[in-house]
Design a protein around this motif. Structure first.
Motif, PDB file in Angstrom:
ATOM      1  N   ILE A 199       0.930  -1.208  -0.055  1.00  0.00           N
ATOM      2  CA  ILE A 199      -0.019  -0.137  -0.070  1.00  0.00           C
ATOM      3  C   ILE A 199       0.826   1.103  -0.012  1.00  0.00           C
ATOM      4  O   ILE A 199       0.632   2.200  -0.694  1.00  0.00           O
ATOM      5  CB  ILE A 199      -0.987  -0.148   1.090  1.00  0.00           C
ATOM      6  N   VAL A 200       1.835   1.343   0.972  1.00  0.00           N
ATOM      7  CA  VAL A 200       2.743   2.389   0.891  1.00  0.00           C
ATOM      8  C   VAL A 200       3.557   2.580  -0.400  1.00  0.00           C
ATOM      9  O   VAL A 200       3.796   3.918  -0.969  1.00  0.00           O
ATOM     10  CB  VAL A 200       3.714   2.495   2.243  1.00  0.00           C
ATOM     11  N   ASP A 201       3.883   1.571  -0.941  1.00  0.00           N
ATOM     12  CA  ASP A 201       4.761   1.567  -2.373  1.00  0.00           C
ATOM     13  C   ASP A 201       3.865   2.080  -3.354  1.00  0.00           C
ATOM     14  O   ASP A 201       4.238   2.770  -4.173  1.00  0.00           O
ATOM     15  CB  ASP A 201       4.937   0.330  -2.900  1.00  0.00           C
ATOM     16  N   ASN A 202       2.336   2.159  -3.181  1.00  0.00           N
ATOM     17  CA  ASN A 202       1.376   2.969  -4.098  1.00  0.00           C
ATOM     18  C   ASN A 202       0.819   4.254  -3.542  1.00  0.00           C
ATOM     19  O   ASN A 202      -0.177   4.595  -3.915  1.00  0.00           O
ATOM     20  CB  ASN A 202       0.319   1.766  -4.294  1.00  0.00           C
ATOM     21  N   LEU A 203       1.476   4.845  -2.683  1.00  0.00           N
ATOM     22  CA  LEU A 203       1.296   6.325  -2.376  1.00  0.00           C
ATOM     23  C   LEU A 203       1.165   7.209  -3.496  1.00  0.00           C
ATOM     24  O   LEU A 203       0.316   7.964  -3.532  1.00  0.00           O
ATOM     25  CB  LEU A 203       2.255   6.667  -1.572  1.00  0.00           C
ATOM     26  N   HIS A 204       2.026   6.974  -4.580  1.00  0.00           N
ATOM     27  CA  HIS A 204       2.054   7.890  -5.468  1.00  0.00           C
ATOM     28  C   HIS A 204       1.377   7.029  -6.753  1.00  0.00           C
ATOM     29  O   HIS A 204       2.068   7.054  -7.964  1.00  0.00           O
ATOM     30  CB  HIS A 204       3.323   8.359  -5.859  1.00  0.00           C
ATOM     31  N   HIS A 205       0.510   6.321  -6.561  1.00  0.00           N
ATOM     32  CA  HIS A 205      -0.268   5.580  -7.647  1.00  0.00           C
ATOM     33  C   HIS A 205      -0.561   6.675  -8.836  1.00  0.00           C
ATOM     34  O   HIS A 205      -0.778   7.788  -8.549  1.00  0.00           O
ATOM     35  CB  HIS A 205      -1.523   4.633  -7.255  1.00  0.00           C
ATOM     36  N   ARG A 206      -0.579   6.421  -9.835  1.00  0.00           N
ATOM     37  CA  ARG A 206      -0.622   7.135 -11.081  1.00  0.00           C
ATOM     38  C   ARG A 206      -2.096   7.651 -11.252  1.00  0.00           C
ATOM     39  O   ARG A 206      -2.491   8.721 -11.980  1.00  0.00           O
ATOM     40  CB  ARG A 206      -0.467   6.528 -12.529  1.00  0.00           C
ATOM     41  N   ASN A 207      -3.333   7.027 -10.744  1.00  0.00           N
ATOM     42  CA  ASN A 207      -4.657   7.596 -10.714  1.00  0.00           C
ATOM     43  C   ASN A 207      -4.615   8.274  -9.258  1.00  0.00           C
ATOM     44  O   ASN A 207      -4.473   7.830  -8.252  1.00  0.00           O
ATOM     45  CB  ASN A 207      -5.556   6.302 -10.691  1.00  0.00           C
ATOM     46  N   PRO A 208      -5.162   9.500  -9.512  1.00  0.00           N
ATOM     47  CA  PRO A 208      -5.404  10.247  -8.184  1.00  0.00           C
ATOM     48  C   PRO A 208      -6.407   9.784  -7.122  1.00  0.00           C
ATOM     49  O   PRO A 208      -6.411  10.120  -6.268  1.00  0.00           O
ATOM     50  CB  PRO A 208      -6.019  11.566  -8.876  1.00  0.00           C
ATOM     51  N   THR A 209      -7.358   8.987  -7.811  1.00  0.00           N
ATOM     52  CA  THR A 209      -8.554   8.678  -6.859  1.00  0.00           C
ATOM     53  C   THR A 209      -7.977   7.295  -6.021  1.00  0.00           C
ATOM     54  O   THR A 209      -8.013   7.217  -4.749  1.00  0.00           O
ATOM     55  CB  THR A 209      -9.565   8.209  -7.475  1.00  0.00           C
ATOM     56  N   VAL A 210      -7.020   6.778  -6.566  1.00  0.00           N
ATOM     57  CA  VAL A 210      -6.226   5.567  -5.759  1.00  0.00           C
ATOM     58  C   VAL A 210      -5.574   6.186  -4.858  1.00  0.00           C
ATOM     59  O   VAL A 210      -5.377   5.787  -3.638  1.00  0.00           O
ATOM     60  CB  VAL A 210      -5.493   4.464  -6.785  1.00  0.00           C
ATOM     61  N   ARG A 211      -4.678   7.382  -5.130  1.00  0.00           N
ATOM     62  CA  ARG A 211      -3.987   7.831  -4.200  1.00  0.00           C
ATOM     63  C   ARG A 211      -4.737   8.202  -3.074  1.00  0.00           C
ATOM     64  O   ARG A 211      -4.326   8.229  -2.078  1.00  0.00           O
ATOM     65  CB  ARG A 211      -3.205   9.177  -4.758  1.00  0.00           C
ATOM     66  N   ARG A 212      -5.821   8.960  -3.252  1.00  0.00           N
ATOM     67  CA  ARG A 212      -6.638   9.400  -2.337  1.00  0.00           C
ATOM     68  C   ARG A 212      -7.157   8.343  -1.369  1.00  0.00           C
ATOM     69  O   ARG A 212      -7.225   8.414  -0.172  1.00  0.00           O
ATOM     70  CB  ARG A 212      -7.855  10.270  -2.646  1.00  0.00           C
ATOM     71  N   VAL A 213      -7.605   7.174  -1.820  1.00  0.00           N
ATOM     72  CA  VAL A 213      -7.902   6.079  -1.123  1.00  0.00           C
ATOM     73  C   VAL A 213      -6.927   5.519  -0.243  1.00  0.00           C
ATOM     74  O   VAL A 213      -7.058   5.267   0.807  1.00  0.00           O
ATOM     75  CB  VAL A 213      -8.644   5.034  -2.134  1.00  0.00           C
ATOM     76  N   VAL A 214      -5.587   5.483  -0.761  1.00  0.00           N
ATOM     77  CA  VAL A 214      -4.464   4.967  -0.202  1.00  0.00           C
ATOM     78  C   VAL A 214      -4.259   5.746   0.869  1.00  0.00           C
ATOM     79  O   VAL A 214      -3.804   5.320   2.103  1.00  0.00           O
ATOM     80  CB  VAL A 214      -3.160   4.871  -0.955  1.00  0.00           C
ATOM     81  N   THR A 215      -4.253   7.305   0.908  1.00  0.00           N
ATOM     82  CA  THR A 215      -4.269   8.237   2.035  1.00  0.00           C
ATOM     83  C   THR A 215      -5.047   7.900   2.957  1.00  0.00           C
ATOM     84  O   THR A 215      -4.787   8.100   4.295  1.00  0.00           O
ATOM     85  CB  THR A 215      -4.285   9.773   1.634  1.00  0.00           C
ATOM     86  N   ASP A 216      -6.210   7.978   2.676  1.00  0.00           N
ATOM     87  CA  ASP A 216      -7.401   7.942   3.569  1.00  0.00           C
ATOM     88  C   ASP A 216      -7.206   6.508   4.423  1.00  0.00           C
ATOM     89  O   ASP A 216      -7.504   6.774   5.545  1.00  0.00           O
ATOM     90  CB  ASP A 216      -8.855   7.797   3.007  1.00  0.00           C
ATOM     91  N   CYS A 217      -6.896   5.192   3.593  1.00  0.00           N
ATOM     92  CA  CYS A 217      -6.921   4.273   4.463  1.00  0.00           C
ATOM     93  C   CYS A 217      -5.698   4.253   5.403  1.00  0.00           C
ATOM     94  O   CYS A 217      -5.943   3.552   6.581  1.00  0.00           O
ATOM     95  CB  CYS A 217      -6.518   3.042   3.351  1.00  0.00           C
ATOM     96  N   LEU A 218      -4.530   4.681   5.005  1.00  0.00           N
ATOM     97  CA  LEU A 218      -3.308   4.990   5.778  1.00  0.00           C
ATOM     98  C   LEU A 218      -3.648   5.465   6.926  1.00  0.00           C
ATOM     99  O   LEU A 218      -3.165   5.674   8.419  1.00  0.00           O
ATOM    100  CB  LEU A 218      -2.215   5.367   5.160  1.00  0.00           C
TER     101      LEU A 218
END
Length: 529
Positions: A199-218
């Motif tokens: 999950i942390v490796d995908n902090l800067h996922h190319r899709n902005p919504t995925v980045r937001r979901v990762v941020t919210d989950c962490l």
């Protein structure tokens, strides 16, 4: 004898009364007649609805009958019993439900079974959920992904990771589908070292919504996420990754994250001002006395935005030591002193202002900066603080403040999850003759639009919690009156793909952090005459 003998010949009121009694009595003797009424309805909506209620009531008290009816040829009765077994957690239904799921090609029926099994729980059904993570039906797949997360099934990590990775590829990164969203949440719920590292490796996922979901989950995970975020804040880390990791540590607000952030500053992991701004702002958000030392050191940095972030953080935990140090720094004069005084006003650092107000010339310089502000909100805030301070000198200074005037003319909407950035936007916009409306995320920003506010220009950050900048821009472009409004996106993003995606969404132009007030004014002037 069944209570329903001769039921069809009864009056409407008697039918309702009888079904109420059956529902409450839960007598298995009434089951056969209820099944007949269910298969061959009366034709009156109210009565037929009550039949279903009564049937549920009787079967809820007889697990064996409910499970036996899972093999019924009547599809409606079978679905009713599938739902009932889940609602009442009938564990003996599990093998029948698993067998039914494995045999059916009907995605709707499979979904019903999956939902029921998710409520029953137990290890017997985990393999079924695991095997349907990649089901062609998104609803089935999403439900199974959610359940393996709830069950903390580590054997599902590989399949879940593949979903997120696939959504990062060139052909798919522009849209975050439901299964990717659920996969991020499930991996966080599993909470193993492997899943959290991914999950942390995908902090800067190319899709902005995925980045937001990762941020919210962490952020929701809290302190357990800190050791994994620490691995991102290193001298060799990418700039964008470090910024996002610092933001999350600030959102989490745990003291263990403070050590990570302070270490990054002490060892000078980055010379990039955007990275250091994010770190200082996160330290201020965590809000501990230990962090005050780093914030005070940040006042020496020759960067107006970092000074704003530092003062915003210090104002939350001001103490005599902070006031003494700031007095010493401002007393030395020079451009740095002027920068600090201006930033106190821009940030509306009212507690710091109160501490410095009686420090002779420093208090006078600060009042001059307040009087010079063109922002009605700033004047109101400092007027109230002076009233609170009280005394003859404060009374005189209140009289010096210009009357509050409504800014006539152009209106701007500024959106950013950083309070110091919003303070800077207010200062820049009001000094340029704009009436600003500010919001901390896209959802708050769109609320202005929903209440009928109109704007000449929109300035928005890209990465924000709740609703990111991309989603906001997309909603605005589909809103009457906002199809052609200039939208300037402020970003630290270095990837070209993110700029291209933002333009497709409807962004007019970009300005990259760090920027000066004059640069933002010039960018706005390109699109608003």
């Amino acid at each position: 004898m069944s209570s329903l003998t001769g039921f069809r010949d009864q009056s409407f009121l008697d039918k309702i009364s009888i079904l109420n009694e059956v529902s409450m009595g839960k007598d298995i003797e009434d089951l056969e007649d209820l099944l007949d009424l269910f298969k061959n309805p009366i034709g009156d909506t109210s009565v037929d609805y009550m039949v279903v209620t009564a049937l549920n009531g009787v079967l809820s008290s007889d697990e064996k009958s409910a499970v036996d009816l899972l093999s019924c040829d009547n599809e409606k009765i079978r679905v009713l019993c599938i739902r009932l077994c889940g609602e009442f957690k009938f564990a003996t239904a599990t093998p029948f439900l698993v067998s039914l799921a494995e045999k059916t090609d009907d995605s709707d029926l499979l979904f019903e079974v999956i939902v029921s099994l998710s409520k029953i729980g137990g290890d017997e059904s985990v393999s079924l959920f695991r095997s349907n993570i990649t089901n062609d039906d998104d609803l089935v797949a999403s439900m199974c992904i959610e359940v393996v997360g709830t069950f903390k099934d580590e054997e599902s990590i590989g399949a879940l990771s593949d979903i997120v990775t696939r959504n990062n590829e060139d052909a798919y990164y522009e849209i975050c589908d439901l299964t990717t969203w659920k996969a991020v949440e499930a991996l966080t719920s599993i909470g193993s070292s492997a899943s959290l590292s991914f999950i942390v490796d995908n902090l800067h996922h190319r899709n902005p919504t995925v980045r937001r979901v990762v941020t919210d989950c962490l952020t929701d995970l809290g302190a357990p996420a800190v050791p994994y975020l620490q691995k991102v804040i290193t001298p060799d880390a990418e700039k964008d990754d470090m910024i996002l990791a610092a933001n999350v540590l600030g959102f989490i607000g745990d003291k263990s994250g403070l050590e990570v952030l302070m270490d990054a500053l002490d060892k000078k992991y980055s010379t990039d001002s955007s990275v250091n701004y994010a770190i200082y702002e996160a330290i201020g958000s965590i809000g501990t006395m230990k962090g005050v030392i780093s914030l005070i050191d940040g006042l020496d940095v020759d960067d107006e935005l970092i000074t704003l972030a530092v003062l915003t953080g210090l104002d939350r935990q001001v103490n005599p030591g902070v006031i003494k140090k700031m007095t010493e720094m401002i007393s030395q004069g020079g451009s740095q002193a002027g920068k600090i005084i201006r930033a106190v006003v821009t940030a509306k650092a009212l507690n710091i202002f109160a501490g410095l107000y009686n420090e002779g010339k420093i208090g006078r310089f600060m009042m001059n900066a307040v009087v010079a502000s063109k922002d009605p909100e700033v004047r109101t805030a400092f007027r109230e603080k002076l009233t609170e301070i009280g005394g003859d000198e404060a009374t005189v200074d209140i009289a010096r403040l210009p009357d509050i005037e409504e800014i006539a003319g152009k209106r701007a909407l500024a959106v950013d999850d950083s309070k110091s950035m919003l303070a800077l936007y207010r200062s820049i916009l009001t000094s340029n003759g704009y009436e600003p409306s500010i919001a901390e995320n896209g959802q708050e920003a769109y609320a202005f639009v929903e209440q009928g506010d109109e704007f000449d220009v929109v300035i928005t950050d890209m990465n924000m919690p709740v609703m990111d900048g991309m989603e906001l821009v997309e909603k605005l472009r589909f809103t009457d009156g906002f199809e052609k409004i200039p939208i300037i996106m402020v970003t630290t993003e270095s990837e070209t793909s993110q700029m291209e995606l933002a333009r497709k969404t409807g962004v007019t132009d970009f300005i990259t952090k760090p920027f000066t007030p004059d640069q933002l004014k010039a960018k706005i002037a390109e699109y608003v005459s």
